[in-house]
Design an enzyme around this catalytic site. Sequence first.
Site, PDB file in Angstrom:
ATOM      1  N   LYS A   1       0.459  -0.946   0.334  1.00 37.75           N
ATOM      2  CA  LYS A   1       0.071  -0.356  -0.535  1.00 37.75           C
ATOM      3  C   LYS A   1       1.075   1.264  -0.007  1.00 37.75           C
ATOM      4  O   LYS A   1       2.219   1.533   0.380  1.00 37.75           O
ATOM      5  CB  LYS A   1      -0.664  -0.112   1.154  1.00 37.75           C
ATOM      6  CG  LYS A   1      -2.449  -0.900   1.064  1.00 37.75           C
ATOM      7  CD  LYS A   1      -2.882  -1.070   2.073  1.00 37.75           C
ATOM      8  CE  LYS A   1      -4.248  -1.731   1.553  1.00 37.75           C
ATOM      9  NZ  LYS A   1      -5.606  -1.983   2.760  1.00 37.75           N
TER      10      LYS A   1
ATOM     11  N   ARG B   1      -3.682  -9.929   4.852  1.00 40.43           N
ATOM     12  CA  ARG B   1      -4.363  -9.554   3.809  1.00 40.43           C
ATOM     13  C   ARG B   1      -3.134  -9.391   2.342  1.00 40.43           C
ATOM     14  O   ARG B   1      -2.709  -8.883   2.994  1.00 40.43           O
ATOM     15  CB  ARG B   1      -4.728  -8.928   3.692  1.00 40.43           C
ATOM     16  CG  ARG B   1      -5.805  -9.184   1.846  1.00 40.43           C
ATOM     17  CD  ARG B   1      -6.760  -8.247   1.343  1.00 40.43           C
ATOM     18  NE  ARG B   1      -7.659  -7.886   0.438  1.00 40.43           N
ATOM     19  CZ  ARG B   1      -6.420  -7.724  -1.019  1.00 40.43           C
ATOM     20  NH1 ARG B   1      -5.989  -6.513  -0.683  1.00 40.43           N
ATOM     21  NH2 ARG B   1      -7.217  -7.770  -2.050  1.00 40.43           N
TER      22      ARG B   1
HETATM   23  C1  7PM Z   1      -6.199   1.169  -1.388  1.00 37.31           C
HETATM   24  C2  7PM Z   1      -4.879   0.281  -2.177  1.00 37.31           C
HETATM   25  C3  7PM Z   1      -6.857   0.323  -0.808  1.00 37.31           C
HETATM   26  C4  7PM Z   1      -5.177  -1.019  -2.343  1.00 37.31           C
HETATM   27  C5  7PM Z   1      -7.348  -1.155  -1.476  1.00 37.31           C
HETATM   28  C6  7PM Z   1      -6.036  -1.920  -1.548  1.00 37.31           C
HETATM   29  C7  7PM Z   1      -8.202  -4.288   1.721  1.00 37.31           C
HETATM   30  C8  7PM Z   1      -8.973  -5.353   0.779  1.00 37.31           C
HETATM   31  C9  7PM Z   1      -8.105  -4.175  -0.680  1.00 37.31           C
HETATM   32  C10 7PM Z   1      -7.359  -4.424   3.354  1.00 37.31           C
HETATM   33  C11 7PM Z   1     -10.080  -5.685   3.317  1.00 37.31           C
HETATM   34  C12 7PM Z   1      -5.389  -3.648  -2.658  1.00 37.31           C
HETATM   35  C13 7PM Z   1      -6.296  -2.881  -1.679  1.00 37.31           C
HETATM   36  N1  7PM Z   1      -7.668  -3.521   0.970  1.00 37.31           N
HETATM   37  N2  7PM Z   1      -9.846  -6.054   1.865  1.00 37.31           N
HETATM   38  N3  7PM Z   1      -9.497  -5.095  -0.008  1.00 37.31           N
HETATM   39  N4  7PM Z   1      -8.695  -5.044   3.630  1.00 37.31           N
HETATM   40  N5  7PM Z   1     -10.325  -7.217   4.254  1.00 37.31           N
HETATM   41  O1  7PM Z   1      -5.618  -4.519  -2.713  1.00 37.31           O
HETATM   42  O2  7PM Z   1      -6.582  -3.762   3.654  1.00 37.31           O
HETATM   43  O3  7PM Z   1      -5.900  -3.160  -3.517  1.00 37.31           O
HETATM   44  S1  7PM Z   1      -8.037  -4.128  -2.354  1.00 37.31           S
END
Ligand code: 7PM
Length: 277
Positions: A221, A256
């Site tokens: 991230k 994750r």
């Molecule tokens: C910003 C950049 C926000 C990348 C999210 C992403 C999570 C998720 C994602 C998390 C849970 C990406 C992520 N992140 N589900 N789905 N927790 N439960 O890898 O932190 O693209 S999307």
Amino acid sequence: MQWAGIDITAPVVMGILNVTPDSFSDGGDFLNIEIARQHAEAMCQAGAKIIDIGGESTRPGAVMPSIDEEIARIVPVIAAVLPIVRQYDVRISVDTRCAAVMMAAHAVGADIINDISALTYDVTALSFVAQHQLPVVLCHMQGTPQTMQRNPVYADVVAEVCDYLAARIAACEQAGLARDKIAVDPGIGFGKTTAHNIALLQNLIEFKKLNVPILVGVSRKRFIADITGADAPKSRLAGSLVSGLFAISRGANILRVHDVRETVEAVRMWRVLADDR
Ligand code: 7PM
């Protein structure tokens, strides 16, 4: 301690299988079903206990696909990887906010619902999850993926995120979902500045009072780039591993991640050295 049929006494690794063309770090690598199958098997062999499959790129500013498009992306992948993950006694979670996608994914074998909106985006999602008593990850997000990173503001990010998740747990129980099906997630990167993300990780212990498993997603991230200068998402492995181990040291139960093998090995080293048996 068990959750979703998984022993979470020791830290659990959830491997990410992005099947979106614009996923911020996999850039549509896995649109090919066969590649997805191979990647899922590799993550199972590397020690992942959950494979998280998402059809909507929820990175900041992403455009939401249609429900049919989201279903068309993930259902064939879930069906293709199911036999493999079952061989390894691994679970499948579906990363979606839409009840129709949850239903379609569950119909072809998805075990866990991973909803970044904590079952608030789709009004029928909560009743669906409660009806089937599905394990669910309730994740905090301020705003929407389109707006969340414009200007995240909190008076007290830890207290506000914790209170939000407590309220979502209560809403789920109210709807008839057993508490032992619920896990929470502070939503790193979901409407947070780098300072907010750091505060949430440093105070993760506060979420233990919710008495449900804690899932954390730090892998690749942006806040890692802000601190390490590793600009390309795939160059953020060191920051991802250290952030993940730090989260475990502060009480996280599930990580994750994109890089399963490296994370499983890092967690193993950490637990021996920290005498965290
Ligand atoms: C910003 C950049 C926000 C990348 C999210 C992403 C999570 C998720 C994602 C998390 C849970 C990406 C992520 N992140 N589900 N789905 N927790 N439960 O890898 O932190 O693209 S999307």
